[in-house]
Scaffold this motif. Structure first.
Motif, mmCIF file in Angstrom:
data_model
loop_
_atom_site.group_PDB
_atom_site.id
_atom_site.type_symbol
_atom_site.label_atom_id
_atom_site.label_comp_id
_atom_site.label_asym_id
_atom_site.label_seq_id
_atom_site.Cartn_x
_atom_site.Cartn_y
_atom_site.Cartn_z
ATOM 1 N N PRO A 77 -11.362 -64.072 -19.889
ATOM 2 C CA PRO A 77 -10.822 -65.141 -19.650
ATOM 3 C C PRO A 77 -12.369 -65.823 -20.510
ATOM 4 O O PRO A 77 -12.828 -66.524 -20.854
ATOM 5 C CB PRO A 77 -11.357 -65.922 -18.008
ATOM 6 N N GLU A 78 -13.485 -64.510 -20.344
ATOM 7 C CA GLU A 78 -14.681 -65.086 -20.459
ATOM 8 C C GLU A 78 -15.330 -64.112 -21.744
ATOM 9 O O GLU A 78 -16.347 -64.141 -21.941
ATOM 10 C CB GLU A 78 -15.678 -64.831 -19.454
ATOM 11 N N GLY A 79 -14.433 -63.709 -22.078
ATOM 12 C CA GLY A 79 -14.691 -62.546 -22.885
ATOM 13 C C GLY A 79 -15.317 -61.326 -22.672
ATOM 14 O O GLY A 79 -15.820 -61.148 -21.379
ATOM 15 N N HIS A 80 -14.694 -59.680 -23.256
ATOM 16 C CA HIS A 80 -14.754 -58.722 -22.744
ATOM 17 C C HIS A 80 -16.913 -58.654 -23.514
ATOM 18 O O HIS A 80 -17.468 -58.672 -24.239
ATOM 19 C CB HIS A 80 -14.024 -57.767 -23.386
ATOM 20 N N VAL A 81 -16.767 -57.870 -21.979
ATOM 21 C CA VAL A 81 -18.543 -57.461 -22.685
ATOM 22 C C VAL A 81 -18.628 -57.441 -24.290
ATOM 23 O O VAL A 81 -20.086 -56.896 -24.332
ATOM 24 C CB VAL A 81 -19.251 -56.982 -21.472
ATOM 25 N N GLU A 82 -18.080 -56.373 -24.779
ATOM 26 C CA GLU A 82 -18.365 -55.368 -26.181
ATOM 27 C C GLU A 82 -17.933 -56.636 -26.940
ATOM 28 O O GLU A 82 -18.795 -56.134 -28.715
ATOM 29 C CB GLU A 82 -17.739 -54.495 -26.458
ATOM 30 N N LYS A 111 -23.519 -58.067 -7.373
ATOM 31 C CA LYS A 111 -24.224 -57.301 -8.247
ATOM 32 C C LYS A 111 -24.022 -56.527 -9.149
ATOM 33 O O LYS A 111 -24.179 -56.153 -10.315
ATOM 34 C CB LYS A 111 -25.808 -56.787 -7.845
ATOM 35 N N HIS A 112 -22.522 -55.617 -8.755
ATOM 36 C CA HIS A 112 -22.275 -54.427 -9.520
ATOM 37 C C HIS A 112 -21.030 -55.503 -10.334
ATOM 38 O O HIS A 112 -21.132 -55.105 -11.733
ATOM 39 C CB HIS A 112 -21.198 -53.553 -8.601
ATOM 40 N N ILE A 113 -20.549 -56.323 -9.727
ATOM 41 C CA ILE A 113 -19.865 -57.248 -10.829
ATOM 42 C C ILE A 113 -20.551 -57.363 -11.299
ATOM 43 O O ILE A 113 -19.474 -57.587 -13.424
ATOM 44 C CB ILE A 113 -18.404 -58.540 -10.384
ATOM 45 N N GLN A 114 -21.389 -58.593 -11.973
ATOM 46 C CA GLN A 114 -22.014 -59.032 -12.549
ATOM 47 C C GLN A 114 -22.658 -57.964 -13.054
ATOM 48 O O GLN A 114 -22.460 -58.173 -14.978
ATOM 49 C CB GLN A 114 -23.229 -59.896 -12.159
ATOM 50 N N LYS A 115 -23.342 -57.060 -13.386
ATOM 51 C CA LYS A 115 -23.388 -55.520 -13.994
ATOM 52 C C LYS A 115 -22.472 -55.129 -15.781
ATOM 53 O O LYS A 115 -22.625 -55.140 -16.617
ATOM 54 C CB LYS A 115 -23.797 -53.858 -13.206
ATOM 55 N N ILE A 116 -21.205 -55.166 -14.855
ATOM 56 C CA ILE A 116 -19.851 -55.047 -15.544
ATOM 57 C C ILE A 116 -19.130 -55.833 -16.181
ATOM 58 O O ILE A 116 -18.585 -55.045 -17.546
ATOM 59 C CB ILE A 116 -18.807 -53.243 -14.771
ATOM 60 N N SER A 117 -19.222 -56.834 -15.381
ATOM 61 C CA SER A 117 -18.192 -58.128 -16.776
ATOM 62 C C SER A 117 -19.093 -58.914 -16.674
ATOM 63 O O SER A 117 -18.916 -59.453 -18.419
ATOM 64 C CB SER A 117 -17.732 -58.320 -15.210
ATOM 65 N N GLY A 118 -19.840 -59.421 -16.771
ATOM 66 C CA GLY A 118 -21.207 -60.039 -17.181
ATOM 67 C C GLY A 118 -20.396 -61.954 -16.374
ATOM 68 O O GLY A 118 -20.562 -63.163 -17.124
ATOM 69 N N CYS A 119 -19.571 -61.529 -15.474
ATOM 70 C CA CYS A 119 -18.370 -62.583 -15.236
ATOM 71 C C CYS A 119 -19.657 -64.099 -14.793
ATOM 72 O O CYS A 119 -20.863 -63.930 -14.345
ATOM 73 C CB CYS A 119 -17.533 -62.885 -13.920
ATOM 74 N N ASN A 120 -19.467 -65.427 -14.546
ATOM 75 C CA ASN A 120 -20.065 -66.388 -14.451
ATOM 76 C C ASN A 120 -19.817 -66.598 -13.787
ATOM 77 O O ASN A 120 -18.605 -66.374 -12.518
ATOM 78 C CB ASN A 120 -19.653 -67.902 -15.167
ATOM 79 N N LEU A 121 -20.852 -67.044 -12.529
ATOM 80 C CA LEU A 121 -20.934 -67.705 -11.325
ATOM 81 C C LEU A 121 -21.069 -68.543 -10.854
ATOM 82 O O LEU A 121 -22.527 -69.146 -11.112
ATOM 83 C CB LEU A 121 -21.721 -66.607 -10.178
#
Length: 297
Positions: A148-153, A216-226
């Motif tokens: 939904p927020e785009g793949h990190v790559e 912190k792990h989730i944000q690192k691997i997915s970059g999802c918005n909080l």
């Protein structure tokens, strides 16, 4: 039963994701988790690989036992970026022999050691290529991942939507999202999908936050918005683990109720092999889930 047929009925599905235990833990621990989850009546169980694909050999076995021993439909994850065509054919043969009808086709994470290796020449570069292999092998219901927020790559959202359409055009029957914490971004994503002609069912991935390290792990691997509401919870309960877990479960419940009210095709709970939070979530949404199914009928 094929998941595409479940979704065709129109009722929102509720499913769980589990993963094989680490090599240092007995395999039976995952079935202890299943014993604690089976009475919650999920529509299906997704079985992922372990970290880095280290336990991929157990994925088909676990998914098969879930279907045969627990009477719950299962979907096996299958990644391809580090696989050979021969290896994929062998795994597909094993999946078919086990009586499984559903596969989640994924590219998979590229190991760090290979990311900058100019000599690395993978036989599969995209999930769409894996989908081609699966369709040629047999009649499976094929799921694919979406972001939904785009793949990190991805270069941008347009590029990501093009990749998604490619997977659907190659034969994906339904989609499961990466976790997200802002439902509005999911609704916007659905509108963007319609604009590019992607009309397959989308199951929303939900991960209840249970500790700060996890966030912190989730944000690192997915970059999802909080979103602000979520950040307030983290700020207020950062040093109170029990309260943070309570708030994290409540936030997930709120997300799911909103999604069901929206008319989502399904909800996929990333259980992290922790049955208690999943049970509490399911108990909290029981009536809303039933009402959502009645609304469809």
């Amino acid at each position: 039963m094929k998941i595409r047929d479940m979704l065709a009925k129109g009722n929102p599905t509720v499913s769980f994701e589990i993963f094989p235990p680490k090599s240092t833990y007995p395999l039976e621990t995952v079935f202890e988790t299943m014993d604690s989850l089976k009475d919650l009546n999920p529509d299906f169980i997704s079985v992922t690989y372990g970290a880095g694909g280290s336990t991929k050999g157990n994925t088909v076995d676990i998914a098969s036992r879930i279907k045969k021993d627990f009477g719950i439909e299962a979907i096996a994850h299958l990644t391809c970026c580090t696989s050979s065509k021969e290896g994929i054919q062998e795994t597909l043969a094993s999946i078919k022999e086990s009586g499984l009808e559903n596969i989640l086709a994924l590219r998979g994470d590229i190991p760090e050691a290979l990311q900058n290796d100019k000599n690395w020449n993978p036989q599969y570069r995209y999930a769409s290529e894996l989908i081609d292999e699966i369709k040629a092998f047999g009649d499976f219901s094929i799921g694919a991942a979406c972001y939904p927020e785009g793949h990190v790559e991805s270069k941008n959202m347009v590029d990501d939507l093009k990749n998604l359409k490619r997977k659907v055009d190659h034969g994906a029957d339904f989609l499961i999202t990466q976790l997200f914490y802002d439902n509005e971004l999911f609704y916007q994503f659905r509108e963007k999908m319609e604009l590019v002609g992607v009309d397959k069912p989308v199951i929303a991935g939900i991960l209840p936050v249970l500790n700060i390290k996890q966030v912190k792990h989730i944000q690192k691997i997915s970059g999802c918005n909080l979103p602000p509401k979520f950040l307030r919870i983290l700020d207020r309960y950062e040093h109170d683990p029990q309260s943070l877990q309570e708030a994290g479960i409540a936030y997930a419940v709120d997300q799911i109720i909103d999604l069901l009210s929206y008319g989502v095709d399904g909800v996929h709970i990333y259980t992290m092999n922790k049955p208690d939070p999943t049970r509490r979530i399911m108990e909290s949404i029981c009536s809303v889930r039933q009402a959502a199914c009645k609304a469809v009928k």
